[in-house]
Write a protein that holds these residues in place. Structure first.
Motif, short mmCIF file in Angstrom:
data_model
loop_
_atom_site.label_atom_id
_atom_site.label_comp_id
_atom_site.label_asym_id
_atom_site.label_seq_id
_atom_site.Cartn_x
_atom_site.Cartn_y
_atom_site.Cartn_z
N TYR A 78 1.01 -1.02 0.10
CA TYR A 78 -0.30 0.26 0.18
C TYR A 78 0.97 1.13 -0.10
N LEU A 79 0.71 2.53 -1.17
CA LEU A 79 1.18 4.03 -1.18
C LEU A 79 -0.09 4.28 -0.86
N PRO A 80 0.01 4.96 0.41
CA PRO A 80 -1.19 5.59 0.54
C PRO A 80 -0.40 7.41 0.45
N GLU A 81 -2.17 7.91 0.32
CA GLU A 81 -1.57 9.54 0.18
C GLU A 81 -0.72 10.46 0.69
N GLY A 82 0.04 10.57 0.43
CA GLY A 82 1.57 11.73 0.70
C GLY A 82 2.77 10.67 1.16
N ALA A 83 2.59 9.27 1.49
CA ALA A 83 3.14 8.57 1.29
C ALA A 83 4.64 8.54 2.79
N PRO A 84 3.37 8.64 3.84
CA PRO A 84 4.48 9.30 5.20
C PRO A 84 5.35 7.82 5.62
N THR A 85 6.54 9.15 6.67
CA THR A 85 7.47 7.83 6.81
C THR A 85 7.47 8.49 8.33
N TYR A 86 8.94 8.26 8.71
CA TYR A 86 9.99 8.99 9.65
C TYR A 86 11.01 9.46 8.87
N PRO A 87 10.69 10.88 8.98
CA PRO A 87 11.49 11.94 8.00
C PRO A 87 12.92 12.14 8.31
N GLU A 88 13.03 11.45 10.41
CA GLU A 88 14.47 11.43 10.64
C GLU A 88 15.28 10.42 10.04
N MET A 89 14.46 9.42 9.52
CA MET A 89 15.36 8.03 8.95
C MET A 89 16.36 7.91 8.00
N THR A 90 17.02 7.37 7.71
CA THR A 90 17.57 7.72 6.59
C THR A 90 16.71 6.22 5.67
N VAL A 91 17.24 5.82 4.66
CA VAL A 91 16.15 5.69 3.73
C VAL A 91 16.49 3.84 3.46
N SER A 92 17.45 3.59 3.81
CA SER A 92 17.69 2.22 4.37
C SER A 92 17.54 1.83 5.75
N ALA A 93 17.71 2.76 6.69
CA ALA A 93 16.90 2.38 7.94
C ALA A 93 15.44 2.56 7.73
N PHE A 94 14.44 2.63 6.86
CA PHE A 94 13.78 3.53 7.30
C PHE A 94 12.73 1.88 6.26
N LEU A 95 13.32 1.55 4.72
CA LEU A 95 13.10 0.31 4.49
C LEU A 95 13.33 -1.02 5.34
N GLY A 96 14.51 -1.24 6.01
CA GLY A 96 15.18 -1.71 7.27
C GLY A 96 14.09 -1.68 8.11
N PHE A 97 13.53 -1.13 8.78
CA PHE A 97 12.41 -1.30 9.52
C PHE A 97 11.31 -1.42 9.64
N CYS A 98 11.27 -1.62 7.82
CA CYS A 98 9.49 -1.83 7.62
C CYS A 98 9.64 -3.37 7.13
N GLY A 99 11.15 -3.28 7.00
CA GLY A 99 11.31 -4.75 6.68
C GLY A 99 10.61 -5.82 7.47
N ARG A 100 11.65 -5.52 9.04
CA ARG A 100 11.47 -5.93 10.17
C ARG A 100 9.85 -6.28 10.84
N VAL A 101 8.90 -5.13 10.45
CA VAL A 101 8.06 -5.42 10.59
C VAL A 101 7.61 -6.02 10.16
N ARG A 102 7.19 -6.71 8.92
CA ARG A 102 7.57 -7.75 8.29
C ARG A 102 7.42 -9.07 8.56
N GLY A 103 8.49 -9.26 9.28
CA GLY A 103 8.87 -10.47 9.29
C GLY A 103 10.47 -10.71 9.26
N PHE A 104 10.83 -9.71 8.42
CA PHE A 104 11.84 -9.68 7.30
C PHE A 104 13.31 -10.04 8.91
#
Length: 238
Positions: A78-104
């Motif tokens: 899901y790509l929501p309107e406005g693409a909310p993120t954690y702005p202080e994170m780097t791109v790789s850190a944010f994607l890592g966080f999202c991946g760990r939430v999904r169990g990877f």
């Protein structure tokens, strides 16, 4: 892959979405169109499980988004309107966080992050804080997180918003590459985008579905697709 039946959302006396029904099969790319306030984003938020319907049902891969929410979300990018993120994170850190939430974890997580960044061309900014990125790059970060777990269903709210012409072309090409193996809904205001990548066009106005046709069938209503769209959404469509 996507089944929506009588989906309705009320906010007090105001009905934002009024009995919308449609389905999307594997291999279909559906353009979801409508004027501002038509109910597009509300419909997508209910489908993604971020908003509870007032009535009706929505299922992803056979899983009800309300009664079997976790299983439904496993099937969904899901790509929501406005693409909310954690702005202080780097791109790789944010994607890592999202991946760990999904169990990877471990090498699997690293490989998924690398693949998502390559697909969305984020390698050059992987160590930058998201808050320092342009609107277009932020949009691509949102798209990358939606692709991390290689879901069979994608719901993308304005996926090319803020991108320059070359970036728009790249995202549209990516959608076309993924289309045979996925069911995809794209909310967009860009009629050219519907003609470029979509197999169907759904138009809603005042919360109700008024058109569900192939783009060429919609274009056959008149020589100017933009004029047809405006006529359908501003007038009383039959």
């Amino acid at each position: 892959m996507i089944e929506i039946e009588g989906l309705t959302k009320r906010f007090g006396a105001f009905t934002a979405v009024d009995g919308v029904s449609f389905s999307v099969d594997k291999g279909e790319v559906v353009g979801f169109l409508g004027p501002n306030g038509a109910g597009k984003s509300t419909t997508m938020r209910m489908l993604a499980g971020f908003m509870t319907p007032s009535a009706g049902t929505a299922r992803i891969g056979g899983h009800d988004v309300t009664d079997d929410a976790v299983a439904a979300r496993r099937q969904l990018g899901y790509l929501p309107e406005g693409a909310p993120t954690y702005p202080e994170m780097t791109v790789s850190a944010f994607l890592g966080f999202c991946g760990r939430v999904r169990g990877f974890r471990g090498k699997d997580l690293d490989a998924r992050i690398a693949a998502a960044m390559e697909r969305t061309q984020l390698e050059g900014v992987r160590l930058q804080p998201i808050e320092t990125l342009s609107k277009g790059f932020k949009r691509r970060v949102g798209l990358a997180q939606a692709l991390l777990h290689n879901p069979p269903v994608l719901v993308l709210d304005e996926p090319t918003d803020g991108l320059d012409p070359n970036q728009k072309h790249e995202v549209r090409s990516l959608i076309q590459q993924m289309a045979p193996e996925k069911a995809i809904i794209i909310s967009t205001h860009i009629l050219e985008e519907v003609q470029a990548v979509c197999t169907r066009a759904i138009i809603i106005a005042r919360g109700r579905l008024i058109v569900d046709q192939a783009p060429d069938e919609l274009a056959a209503r008149g020589p100017d697709l933009d004029t047809v769209f405006r006529t359908l959404t501003m007038g009383d469509a039959a």
